[in-house]
Design a protein around this motif. Structure first.
Motif, PDB file in Angstrom:
ATOM      1  N   LEU A   1       0.829  -1.204   0.000  1.00  0.00           N
ATOM      2  CA  LEU A   1       0.000   0.000   0.000  1.00  0.00           C
ATOM      3  C   LEU A   1       0.866   1.258   0.000  1.00  0.00           C
ATOM      4  CD1 LEU A   1      -3.019  -0.726   2.385  1.00  0.00           C
ATOM      5  CD2 LEU A   1      -3.072  -0.283  -0.062  1.00  0.00           C
ATOM      6  N   VAL A   2       1.965   1.216   0.738  1.00  0.00           N
ATOM      7  CA  VAL A   2       2.880   2.360   0.747  1.00  0.00           C
ATOM      8  C   VAL A   2       3.459   2.567  -0.649  1.00  0.00           C
ATOM      9  CG1 VAL A   2       5.039   3.278   1.690  1.00  0.00           C
ATOM     10  CG2 VAL A   2       3.395   2.137   3.203  1.00  0.00           C
ATOM     11  N   HIS A   3       3.840   1.479  -1.329  1.00  0.00           N
ATOM     12  CA  HIS A   3       4.305   1.573  -2.716  1.00  0.00           C
ATOM     13  C   HIS A   3       3.254   2.277  -3.583  1.00  0.00           C
ATOM     14  CE1 HIS A   3       8.158  -0.457  -3.102  1.00  0.00           C
ATOM     15  NE2 HIS A   3       7.748  -1.421  -2.289  1.00  0.00           N
ATOM     16  N   SER A   4       1.984   1.868  -3.436  1.00  0.00           N
ATOM     17  CA  SER A   4       0.904   2.469  -4.228  1.00  0.00           C
ATOM     18  C   SER A   4       0.755   3.948  -3.916  1.00  0.00           C
ATOM     19  CB  SER A   4      -0.413   1.736  -3.950  1.00  0.00           C
ATOM     20  OG  SER A   4      -0.345   0.389  -4.347  1.00  0.00           O
ATOM     21  N   PHE A   5       0.853   4.293  -2.642  1.00  0.00           N
ATOM     22  CA  PHE A   5       0.722   5.689  -2.227  1.00  0.00           C
ATOM     23  C   PHE A   5       1.847   6.544  -2.816  1.00  0.00           C
ATOM     24  CE2 PHE A   5       2.172   8.914   0.886  1.00  0.00           C
ATOM     25  CZ  PHE A   5       1.073   9.756   0.850  1.00  0.00           C
ATOM     26  N   LEU A   6       3.092   6.064  -2.723  1.00  0.00           N
ATOM     27  CA  LEU A   6       4.231   6.827  -3.241  1.00  0.00           C
ATOM     28  C   LEU A   6       4.149   6.964  -4.755  1.00  0.00           C
ATOM     29  CD1 LEU A   6       7.053   5.307  -1.011  1.00  0.00           C
ATOM     30  CD2 LEU A   6       5.964   7.554  -0.771  1.00  0.00           C
ATOM     31  N   LYS A   7       3.702   5.909  -5.429  1.00  0.00           N
ATOM     32  CA  LYS A   7       3.540   5.962  -6.884  1.00  0.00           C
ATOM     33  C   LYS A   7       2.476   7.003  -7.264  1.00  0.00           C
ATOM     34  CE  LYS A   7       2.654   2.926 -10.872  1.00  0.00           C
ATOM     35  NZ  LYS A   7       1.429   3.538 -11.414  1.00  0.00           N
ATOM     36  N   ALA A   8       1.362   7.019  -6.518  1.00  0.00           N
ATOM     37  CA  ALA A   8       0.299   8.000  -6.784  1.00  0.00           C
ATOM     38  C   ALA A   8       0.808   9.424  -6.584  1.00  0.00           C
ATOM     39  CB  ALA A   8      -0.898   7.724  -5.883  1.00  0.00           C
ATOM     40  N   LYS A   9       1.660   9.630  -5.566  1.00  0.00           N
ATOM     41  CA  LYS A   9       2.222  10.964  -5.338  1.00  0.00           C
ATOM     42  C   LYS A   9       3.133  11.374  -6.482  1.00  0.00           C
ATOM     43  CE  LYS A   9       3.569  12.636  -1.464  1.00  0.00           C
ATOM     44  NZ  LYS A   9       4.291  12.902  -0.199  1.00  0.00           N
ATOM     45  N   ARG A  10       3.977  10.435  -6.946  1.00  0.00           N
ATOM     46  CA  ARG A  10       4.891  10.759  -8.048  1.00  0.00           C
ATOM     47  C   ARG A  10       4.126  11.117  -9.317  1.00  0.00           C
ATOM     48  NH1 ARG A  10       7.610   6.153  -6.149  1.00  0.00           N
ATOM     49  NH2 ARG A  10       6.759   4.921  -7.880  1.00  0.00           N
ATOM     50  N   GLU A  11       3.020  10.435  -9.552  1.00  0.00           N
ATOM     51  CA  GLU A  11       2.246  10.639 -10.769  1.00  0.00           C
ATOM     52  C   GLU A  11       1.150  11.680 -10.596  1.00  0.00           C
ATOM     53  OE1 GLU A  11       0.869   6.747 -11.759  1.00  0.00           O
ATOM     54  OE2 GLU A  11       2.868   6.017 -12.312  1.00  0.00           O
ATOM     55  N   ASN A  12       1.156  12.367  -9.450  1.00  0.00           N
ATOM     56  CA  ASN A  12       0.149  13.398  -9.161  1.00  0.00           C
ATOM     57  C   ASN A  12      -1.265  12.840  -9.302  1.00  0.00           C
ATOM     58  OD1 ASN A  12      -0.634  15.991  -8.385  1.00  0.00           O
ATOM     59  ND2 ASN A  12      -0.785  16.713 -10.497  1.00  0.00           N
ATOM     60  N   ASP A  13      -1.473  11.652  -8.753  1.00  0.00           N
ATOM     61  CA  ASP A  13      -2.764  10.976  -8.867  1.00  0.00           C
ATOM     62  C   ASP A  13      -3.220  10.456  -7.502  1.00  0.00           C
ATOM     63  OD1 ASP A  13      -5.027   9.915 -10.044  1.00  0.00           O
ATOM     64  OD2 ASP A  13      -4.053   8.020 -10.581  1.00  0.00           O
ATOM     65  N   LEU A  14      -3.108  11.298  -6.497  1.00  0.00           N
ATOM     66  CA  LEU A  14      -3.513  10.887  -5.153  1.00  0.00           C
ATOM     67  C   LEU A  14      -5.005  10.588  -5.069  1.00  0.00           C
ATOM     68  CD1 LEU A  14      -1.442  13.070  -2.659  1.00  0.00           C
ATOM     69  CD2 LEU A  14      -1.417  10.585  -2.911  1.00  0.00           C
ATOM     70  N   GLN A  15      -5.783  11.205  -5.964  1.00  0.00           N
ATOM     71  CA  GLN A  15      -7.223  10.949  -5.916  1.00  0.00           C
ATOM     72  C   GLN A  15      -7.532   9.467  -6.070  1.00  0.00           C
ATOM     73  OE1 GLN A  15      -9.696  12.840  -8.891  1.00  0.00           O
ATOM     74  NE2 GLN A  15     -11.420  11.516  -8.375  1.00  0.00           N
ATOM     75  N   THR A  16      -6.850   8.794  -6.999  1.00  0.00           N
ATOM     76  CA  THR A  16      -7.100   7.366  -7.199  1.00  0.00           C
ATOM     77  C   THR A  16      -6.798   6.589  -5.937  1.00  0.00           C
ATOM     78  OG1 THR A  16      -6.652   7.508  -9.567  1.00  0.00           O
ATOM     79  CG2 THR A  16      -6.447   5.344  -8.545  1.00  0.00           C
TER      80      THR A  16
END
Length: 461
Positions: free
Chosen positions: A324-339
């Protein structure tokens, strides 16, 4: 002669008794079985999944209560505002199977689109029927003479499962059923005929106490999410777990997930741990799994016919916290925290606030003779904790009624919040004196630090 006759009469009587018992067995009411017991006896998870074979609720303990709610006479509505990887659609599938086999009644299933319906049929419903001897024996075979089985309807003894999608009100016309299932409702398209949820609800209106509508979805935007509205209309149940260290009951919050970084400042998701709300203890993955396995649903409001449930992805026994942390960091890098917020946390996304004219704001600026204006009488500070820095803002308050405020200064202190050195620099900053227009020097009277981020323990220290 007399003896033979008696033996013959006895034999006939015994045969009649057996025949009567057999006849009664066909009209005897079915044994009462809970939906969970039925599912664990008749529903199989196909090969290729993490745990194929017969369903076992111990692998997803949070599914048991909402599934059993379908058999409660006082329950008219069920809402699952759940994340991905928690089986919300599978709970609906098991409920449909129960109403096909054990308590046969007509049903309706609505998906967001025709394509979603076709995918649901081929990837979820049809495989469940094929894997169950009981269900496959009752649902009409495709192109069979004895019943209908197509992408509009599937018949079985005692009822039929009918299908609809939100963008086509005509798929609901002329149909009615006591049990209504609506999947992924935040993806529903509103038509000229109105809200699709309201339209499909009418399909069960004439069934009185037998009616039930079962809705699921991950949420979308705050203020526009159908599933969040439905969840708030219900009794708002959340999954509570007990801390393995202090036994404090709590819900799982993303703000309580912490991990460390290496000397170069890179994140280390494999170090992720869940931090107890009460005692601050860090749970191992094994402790988190045991806590979830022993969890229970607790409602915020009294039950009034509508049971509503919220569940984040970190409550799944099949999801690792580091992943889940991997998913969160990836979303931050891609500016997609909404997902991440919608799909993993099962929470609505709040868009940025109201836009303002920057020129108008700039024109209202004022100049002061010193850092602290004459009307200001007290200074306070607020500190925000980020992954690689602390941000501190000093505010002044005062004026005629004590409600005027000024942003005196804003300081960014870069460093690792996991190291004491950064907090020492914050202490030095909070001891700063600021020049007042009167000539005196004011110190910060009080400071507040955000403890809801990834470094709760360090803040408390």
């Amino acid at each position: 002669m007399s003896t033979a006759t008696n033996e013959h009469d006895y034999s006939n009587a015994a045969g009649v008794a057996v025949a009567i018992r057999r006849s009664l067995s066909h009209i005897r009411p079915p044994e009462k079985v809970t939906p969970v017991d039925w599912a664990e006896s008749h529903v199989r998870i196909p090969a290729g999944n993490a745990l194929p074979g017969l369903v076992r609720m111990r692998n997803a303990p949070f599914q048991a209560e909402p599934l059993n709610m379908i058999a409660r006479q006082d329950c008219r509505e069920i809402t699952l505002m759940w994340s991905a990887q928690t089986g919300k659609t599978f709970v609906q599938l098991m409920a449909m199977g129960y109403f096909i086999d054990h308590d046969p009644q007509s049903q309706m299933m609505m998906q967001p689109s025709q394509g979603d319906l076709q995918t649901w049929l081929s990837a979820k419903f049809d495989p469940m029927v094929e894997q169950s001897e009981t269900l496959s024996a009752k649902v009409a075979a495709p192109r069979a003479r004895g019943g209908v089985n197509n992408q509009r309807m599937k018949q079985y003894p005692g009822g039929a499962l009918m299908f609809a999608w939100s963008g086509s009100p005509k798929t609901m016309r002329g149909r009615s059923a006591p049990k209504i299932f609506a999947d992924e409702i935040d993806g529903y398209e509103r038509t000229v005929e109105g809200d699709p949820i309201a339209l499909i609800k009418k399909r069960s209106a004439t069934f009185g106490d037998a009616r039930l509508i079962f809705k699921t979805s991950t949420p979308t935007f705050k203020g526009a999410s159908l599933i969040e509205t439905s969840y708030n209309d219900g009794d708002r149940r959340r999954w509570f777990v007990d801390c393995p260290h202090c036994n404090h009951a709590q819900t799982l919050q993303w703000s309580n997930v912490q991990w460390t970084k290496d000397g170069a400042g890179d994140h280390l998701p494999e170090t992720a741990r869940y931090i107890c709300d009460e005692c601050g203890a860090a749970w191992s993955e094994a402790e988190r799994i045991r806590a979830i396995s022993g969890g229970r649903w607790i409602a915020e409001k009294p039950f009034a016919g509508h049971a509503s449930y919220h569940l984040p992805e970190m409550a799944s026994l099949f999801v690792r916290l580091p992943d889940l942390v991997h998913s969160f960091l990836k979303a931050k890098r891609e500016n997609d925290l909404q997902t991440f917020v919608n799909v993993s946390l099962a929470e609505t996304w709040d868009e940025a606030g109201t836009q303002h004219d920057p020129d108008l704001i700039y024109a209202r600026r004022e100049r002061y003779a010193a850092r602290v204006p004459a009307q200001c009488s007290v200074l306070v500070a607020g500190v925000d904790v980020q992954d690689d820095r602390l941000e501190a803002t000093v505010w002044g308050f005062g004026g005629e009624n004590g409600v005027d405020s000024w942003a005196v200064t804003h300081e960014v202190l870069r460093g690792d919040p996991g190291q004491r050195e950064l907090w020492n620099r914050l202490d030095e900053f909070l001891a700063t004196e600021f020049e007042h227009e009167s000539g005196v020097r004011l110190r910060i009277a009080a400071a507040g630090i955000d403890s809801g981020g990834h470094y709760t323990t360090e803040v408390y220290k």
